[in-house]
Design a protein around this motif. Structure first.
Motif, mmCIF file in Angstrom:
data_model
loop_
_atom_site.group_PDB
_atom_site.id
_atom_site.type_symbol
_atom_site.label_atom_id
_atom_site.label_comp_id
_atom_site.label_asym_id
_atom_site.label_seq_id
_atom_site.Cartn_x
_atom_site.Cartn_y
_atom_site.Cartn_z
ATOM 1 N N LEU A 80 0.831 -1.195 0.000
ATOM 2 C CA LEU A 80 0.000 0.000 0.000
ATOM 3 C C LEU A 80 0.870 1.252 0.000
ATOM 4 C CD1 LEU A 80 -2.518 -1.095 2.779
ATOM 5 C CD2 LEU A 80 -3.037 -0.950 0.333
ATOM 6 N N GLY A 81 0.309 2.343 -0.514
ATOM 7 C CA GLY A 81 0.957 3.640 -0.414
ATOM 8 C C GLY A 81 0.846 4.167 1.004
ATOM 9 N N GLN A 82 1.634 5.197 1.302
ATOM 10 C CA GLN A 82 1.660 5.727 2.670
ATOM 11 C C GLN A 82 0.309 6.243 3.122
ATOM 12 O OE1 GLN A 82 4.112 5.641 5.056
ATOM 13 N NE2 GLN A 82 4.973 4.195 3.566
ATOM 14 N N GLY A 83 -0.434 6.855 2.219
ATOM 15 C CA GLY A 83 -1.750 7.371 2.592
ATOM 16 C C GLY A 83 -2.684 6.267 3.044
ATOM 17 N N GLU A 84 -2.701 5.149 2.322
ATOM 18 C CA GLU A 84 -3.549 4.021 2.696
ATOM 19 C C GLU A 84 -3.051 3.355 3.977
ATOM 20 O OE1 GLU A 84 -6.349 3.153 1.814
ATOM 21 O OE2 GLU A 84 -6.692 3.996 -0.170
ATOM 22 N N ILE A 85 -1.746 3.328 4.163
ATOM 23 C CA ILE A 85 -1.203 2.756 5.400
ATOM 24 C C ILE A 85 -1.677 3.557 6.607
ATOM 25 C CG2 ILE A 85 0.920 2.382 6.729
ATOM 26 C CD1 ILE A 85 2.298 1.686 4.087
ATOM 27 N N LEU A 86 -1.640 4.888 6.488
ATOM 28 C CA LEU A 86 -2.042 5.750 7.595
ATOM 29 C C LEU A 86 -3.526 5.637 7.908
ATOM 30 C CD1 LEU A 86 0.032 8.976 6.812
ATOM 31 C CD2 LEU A 86 0.388 7.355 8.689
ATOM 32 N N THR A 87 -4.341 5.329 6.897
ATOM 33 C CA THR A 87 -5.787 5.221 7.105
ATOM 34 C C THR A 87 -6.243 3.760 7.211
ATOM 35 O OG1 THR A 87 -6.180 5.346 4.710
ATOM 36 C CG2 THR A 87 -6.272 7.405 5.960
ATOM 37 N N ARG A 88 -5.305 2.872 7.580
ATOM 38 C CA ARG A 88 -5.610 1.453 7.811
ATOM 39 C C ARG A 88 -6.216 0.789 6.582
ATOM 40 N NH1 ARG A 88 -5.692 -0.159 13.202
ATOM 41 N NH2 ARG A 88 -7.250 -1.745 12.684
ATOM 42 N N ASP A 104 -32.636 2.137 14.845
ATOM 43 C CA ASP A 104 -31.621 3.165 15.048
ATOM 44 C C ASP A 104 -30.267 2.495 15.263
ATOM 45 O OD1 ASP A 104 -33.121 5.800 15.190
ATOM 46 O OD2 ASP A 104 -34.202 4.645 16.710
ATOM 47 N N TYR A 105 -29.207 3.232 14.917
ATOM 48 C CA TYR A 105 -27.850 2.749 15.130
ATOM 49 C C TYR A 105 -27.138 3.699 16.085
ATOM 50 C CZ TYR A 105 -28.538 -0.312 11.103
ATOM 51 O OH TYR A 105 -29.011 -1.269 10.234
ATOM 52 N N LEU A 106 -26.644 3.166 17.183
ATOM 53 C CA LEU A 106 -25.859 3.946 18.132
ATOM 54 C C LEU A 106 -24.391 3.760 17.778
ATOM 55 C CD1 LEU A 106 -27.742 2.918 21.415
ATOM 56 C CD2 LEU A 106 -28.208 4.850 19.876
ATOM 57 N N ILE A 107 -23.725 4.850 17.420
ATOM 58 C CA ILE A 107 -22.352 4.785 16.910
ATOM 59 C C ILE A 107 -21.374 5.363 17.926
ATOM 60 C CG2 ILE A 107 -20.804 5.411 15.023
ATOM 61 C CD1 ILE A 107 -23.074 3.698 14.088
ATOM 62 N N HIS A 108 -20.288 4.631 18.117
ATOM 63 C CA HIS A 108 -19.190 5.129 18.970
ATOM 64 C C HIS A 108 -17.885 5.008 18.204
ATOM 65 C CE1 HIS A 108 -16.649 5.905 22.424
ATOM 66 N NE2 HIS A 108 -15.998 4.786 22.181
ATOM 67 N N GLY A 109 -17.164 6.116 18.076
ATOM 68 C CA GLY A 109 -15.882 6.112 17.388
ATOM 69 C C GLY A 109 -14.732 6.243 18.364
ATOM 70 N N SER A 110 -13.596 5.648 18.011
ATOM 71 C CA SER A 110 -12.420 5.740 18.865
ATOM 72 C C SER A 110 -11.167 5.746 18.006
ATOM 73 C CB SER A 110 -12.369 4.558 19.845
ATOM 74 O OG SER A 110 -12.305 3.330 19.140
ATOM 75 N N GLY A 111 -10.065 6.193 18.592
ATOM 76 C CA GLY A 111 -8.792 6.210 17.892
ATOM 77 C C GLY A 111 -8.530 7.537 17.211
ATOM 78 N N PRO A 112 -7.297 7.745 16.740
ATOM 79 C CA PRO A 112 -6.937 8.999 16.063
ATOM 80 C C PRO A 112 -7.622 9.127 14.714
ATOM 81 C CG PRO A 112 -5.160 7.395 15.896
ATOM 82 C CD PRO A 112 -6.161 6.808 16.850
ATOM 83 N N ASP A 113 -7.634 10.338 14.160
ATOM 84 C CA ASP A 113 -8.347 10.596 12.913
ATOM 85 C C ASP A 113 -7.890 9.699 11.776
ATOM 86 O OD1 ASP A 113 -9.830 12.537 14.121
ATOM 87 O OD2 ASP A 113 -8.623 14.228 13.401
ATOM 88 N N HIS A 114 -6.594 9.379 11.721
ATOM 89 C CA HIS A 114 -6.095 8.590 10.602
ATOM 90 C C HIS A 114 -6.311 7.086 10.813
ATOM 91 C CE1 HIS A 114 -2.704 8.497 13.454
ATOM 92 N NE2 HIS A 114 -2.446 7.315 12.939
ATOM 93 N N ALA A 115 -6.812 6.690 11.961
ATOM 94 C CA ALA A 115 -7.028 5.267 12.226
ATOM 95 C C ALA A 115 -8.265 5.072 13.099
ATOM 96 C CB ALA A 115 -5.801 4.666 12.903
#
Length: 236
Positions: free
Chosen positions: A98-106, A175-186
Motif C-alpha cells: 500500500l501507499g503511505q496514505g492508505e497505510i495511515l488510514t488502515r 436506530d444505530y448507536l455509533i461510537h468512534g475511537s482512535g486517532p483521525d487517521h485510524a
C-alpha cells in the motif's frame, strides 16, 4: 511483513512469486513507485474465476433451486463483505503493498481493498496453475460461507434485510448507536442496532457504514435464531 511463502501456505497453493507480488500491489503503492503495474487486471480475472466457480457449484449442488435463488446465494458468497471476511481470516491485509496514505488510514483493513486483493490472488492462482487449481482454491475459501448460506441468503445489504424483518414483525423503528475511537487517521467504529428502543446486535469496522452493516448482520442472525443470544432475542 511476513514472507510470501507464509501466505501461500495459508492459501494452500503455490503461486509464481512475481505474479503473487503483482496480485498484492495496490494502486496507491504503484503510484508512489512511479507507476509500476497494479493488481487491477488480476482482480478483473479473479472476479470471473470466482463467479464461475461459485455458479458452477451452486448449479450442480442445488438442482431444485430456481434461477433467482441461485443468483441470490451467489451474490451473498461473492460480495465485498464476504470476500473481505475471507481475507481477514487469511490475514491477507498484512501482505498487501500500500501507499503511505492508505497505510495511515488502515487500508489493510478496508473491506474494499481486501476484497479486491482477494480476487487478484485468485486470478494469480489461475495464471499459475489453470482453472482447476483456481477453482479448488475458491471452493476452499468459500466453503464456510456456503455452509451458512441460509443466513447469507438474506442478501448482501444487511441493513435492508433488517428493515424488512423489523417491518414484517412490527418491531418498531431502527436506530444505530455509533461510537468512534482512535486517532483521525485510524478511526474505529462500533455500532449497536436498536429496534423499538431494544438493543440487538453490535458490529465494528473502520467506517460507520461497515460497523452498521456488521451490526445489522448480527441482529438478523439473532432474529432468526442463528446467532449468540438468540434465545434472549426471541424472548423480547
Amino acid at each position: 511483513m511476513p514472507s510470501h511463502e507464509e501466505l501461500q501456505k495459508r492459501l494452500g497453493v503455490d503461486i509464481d512469486p512475481e505474479t503473487l507480488r503483482l496480485a498484492l500491489t495496490h494502486r496507491s503503492y504503484a503510484y508512489e513507485q512511479g507507476g509500476v503495474p497494479t493488481n487491477e487486471r488480476l482482480e478483473f480475472l479473479g472476479d470471473s474465476v470466482l463467479g464461475f466457480s461459485v455458479t458452477d457449484h451452486l448449479y450442480r449442488n442445488y438442482p431444485d433451486l430456481p434461477e433467482g435463488d441461485l443468483a441470490k446465494r451467489r451474490s451473498a458468497v461473492v460480495s465485498t463483505r464476504a470476500l473481505a471476511g475471507i481475507a481477514r481470516t487469511l490475514g491477507l491485509g498484512e501482505f498487501i503493498l500500500l501507499g503511505q496514505g492508505e497505510i495511515l488510514t488502515r487500508g489493510s483493513d478496508k473491506s474494499s481493498i481486501l476484497a479486491d486483493t482477494m480476487e487478484a490472488v485468485i486470478g494469480a492462482a489461475y495464471l499459475s496453475h489453470g482453472v482447476e487449481t483456481a477453482r479448488r482454491l475458491v471452493m476452499r475459501l468459500v466453503d464456510p460461507l456456503l455452509a451458512e448460506v441460509d443466513v447469507l441468503g438474506a442478501g448482501t445489504d444487511w441493513k435492508t434485510a433488517i428493515q424488512e424483518i423489523a417491518a414484517a414483525r412490527k418491531l418498531g423503528s431502527i436506530d444505530y448507536l455509533i461510537h468512534g475511537s482512535g486517532p483521525d487517521h485510524a478511526r474505529r467504529f462500533e455500532a449497536t442496532l436498536t429496534i423499538g428502543g431494544t438493543p440487538y446486535g453490535s458490529g465494528r469496522g473502520p467506517s460507520k457504514k461497515e460497523a452498521e452493516q456488521e451490526a445489522a448482520a448480527a441482529s438478523w442472525k439473532l432474529l432468526h435464531g442463528t446467532g449468540a443470544g438468540s434465545d434472549a432475542a426471541a424472548a423480547r
